[in-house]
Every structure is written in C-alpha cells, then in structure tokens.
Design a protein around this motif. Structure first.
Motif, short mmCIF file in Angstrom:
data_model
loop_
_atom_site.label_atom_id
_atom_site.label_comp_id
_atom_site.label_asym_id
_atom_site.label_seq_id
_atom_site.Cartn_x
_atom_site.Cartn_y
_atom_site.Cartn_z
N ARG A 136 47.79 35.44 54.30
CA ARG A 136 46.88 34.59 55.07
C ARG A 136 45.83 35.37 55.84
N ARG A 171 51.41 29.23 47.27
CA ARG A 171 50.58 28.24 47.98
C ARG A 171 49.58 28.93 48.91
N GLU A 194 45.36 28.80 48.86
CA GLU A 194 44.56 28.47 50.04
C GLU A 194 43.57 29.57 50.41
N GLN A 239 43.99 21.91 41.73
CA GLN A 239 43.71 23.04 42.62
C GLN A 239 43.25 24.29 41.87
#
Length: 254
Positions: free
Chosen positions: A162, A194, A198, A225
């Motif tokens: 992230r 996931r 993102e 996606q």
C-alpha cells in the motif's frame, strides 16, 4: 513428472468435465485402453489426477490448490508463451508489482533483458530470477514466507504494498468463474492481490486456459477490475463475451 502432450490434453479434458471414463478417453485420443490406464496411473502417482474404477477425475477442490512443483510442470509451454507476450508489452523503464504464481515467475525470466525497471514483488522466486538483471531495481515485500512456494503473505505484506502506486500490477489466479469472479485458495494471498489491484494504474492478469471454470474458495475480485488478460488459448464461452463487455483486452499468446 512433466506430462507429455497427450497427458496434458487429458488433464485439460478433466478440468473441463471433472471426470471421464477410461473408454471415453481412449476414444477421444485414438489410443488403447491400456495406454490411457498407463497415463492415468502416472498422473495419479504425481497427484495430478485421481483414479476410480473405470475412470479418472480431477484432484482439485475449492479449498486446496495442487502442489507448487506440479503447477510448475502443468501448462509449462503455455505459460512460456504467455510470459513472452506480457514481456513484449512491458515498456522499458516502468514500475511493476509481480505477485505469487508460476506464471509470474515465467514472466520474470522474460524480463531479464528489460532496462530501467522497478519491480516490487512478494515472490522470492521472482526476486531470485530478477536479481540477474543488473538494470532492474528490485524491492521485496516483507511478511510471512510460505514455504511451499516462497510466496510472501500476511498483513505486513499488504501494508508494504500500500506504500506504492505502480504502472502495472501483474497477478495470477487459481480460477475464474463464469460470472467473472476471480478466485484463489489462500485468503492471505488474496488480501495481498487485492492491494495490488488497488495500487496499480493498470492491472494485468496472467492465466493459462485451464483456469477458466476452475473453482476456488476465496473471492479476489472481478474481471471488471482488469485492464488486460493474457492467456494461451481462446477463452471458452461465456468468457470471451464477458471480457468484451467488461472492456478487458484479451491477449491470446500464440
């Protein structure tokens, strides 16, 4: 074992139908019952199929993937074609995330001569391969190392991913269902995937054709996606239409 071409076709037929009789396989491939029985015996010994009286079925379930070494052997030629097709479309000097999977490892081998790459990975096998590219900056995620395939998973891995926003996130998958759901077996691996979805400007999926219609327990996402899907054979119905409606470019590696 490394399956021969007929055994590979046998496995593909099993994945499409779940189970088949020895007689049906002999007729399908134009060989004797004894030849089919020998093939089935070898595949069963390798854990790639399960024998029953008069037939054979797939060993897979929705809860457990087949072993890493077996996955390396399966669809090896198709995975190499997929890897070459992906590498041909990866620009020099871009940033990527490569996650867990034997197909992403094949992609890493095809990127050894790319220049100016920055690659983040949670796959120690990918890291070991790309260490041989002196013009690639390699960043390895922290987390728990999964011994069976050297994948790195867990909350620490998710937090690490992230921090970044990359040009291309390349993921593998264990199964795609007819409604477009992407599925895998390990919820920890799925959480990392996931995060990759993102934090990537484009999401590419690398999957051999055996993954279409293959069940797995954990939902990862949906084909909507994705930006590109790379595979080694034309997707069976209804997947071609599904990908087209979702605006996903489907690249069949020839």
């Amino acid at each position: 074992m490394t399956p021969n071409p007929r055994q590979v076709q046998l496995l593909e037929a099993l994945r499409a139908q779940g189970s088949l009789t020895v007689e049906a396989l002999a007729e399908r491939f134009g060989v004797t019952l004894q030849t089919v029985r020998r093939d089935v015996q070898r595949l069963a010994e390798a854990g790639l199929a399960v024998r029953f009286h008069g037939g054979v079925r797939t060993p897979g379930s929705t809860t457990e993937n087949i072993a890493y070494r077996q996955r390396q052997a399966l669809q090896a030629e198709g995975k190499s074609r997929i890897a070459r097709a992906i590498a041909a479309r990866v620009p020099q000097g871009c940033s990527l995330i490569l996650n867990i999977g034997t197909t992403t490892e094949a992609v890493a081998r095809e990127l050894l001569h790319h220049r100016g790459l920055r690659v983040i990975t949670n796959n120690l096998n990918v890291a070991a391969i790309l260490c041989d590219n002196p013009d690639c900056e390699l960043i390895v995620a922290g987390g728990v190392v999964r011994a069976r395939d050297r994948g790195i998973v867990g909350e620490a891995t998710v937090d690490f991913i992230r921090q970044f926003k990359v040009d291309i996130g390349l993921i593998g998958i264990s199964g795609i269902e007819p409604d477009g759901t992407l599925r895998d077996y390990d919820y920890r691996e799925v959480k990392v995937a996931r995060a990759i979805l993102e934090h990537s400007r484009e999401v590419w999926l690398a999957t051999d054709a055996s993954k279409f219609n293959r069940p797995a327990m954990v939902e990862l996402g949906h084909v909507r996606q994705l930006d590109r899907l790379f595979t080694d054979a034309p997707p069976p119905p209804p997947f071609a239409l599904l990908l087209e409606e979702a605006g996903v470019e489907c690249v069949v590696a020839g």
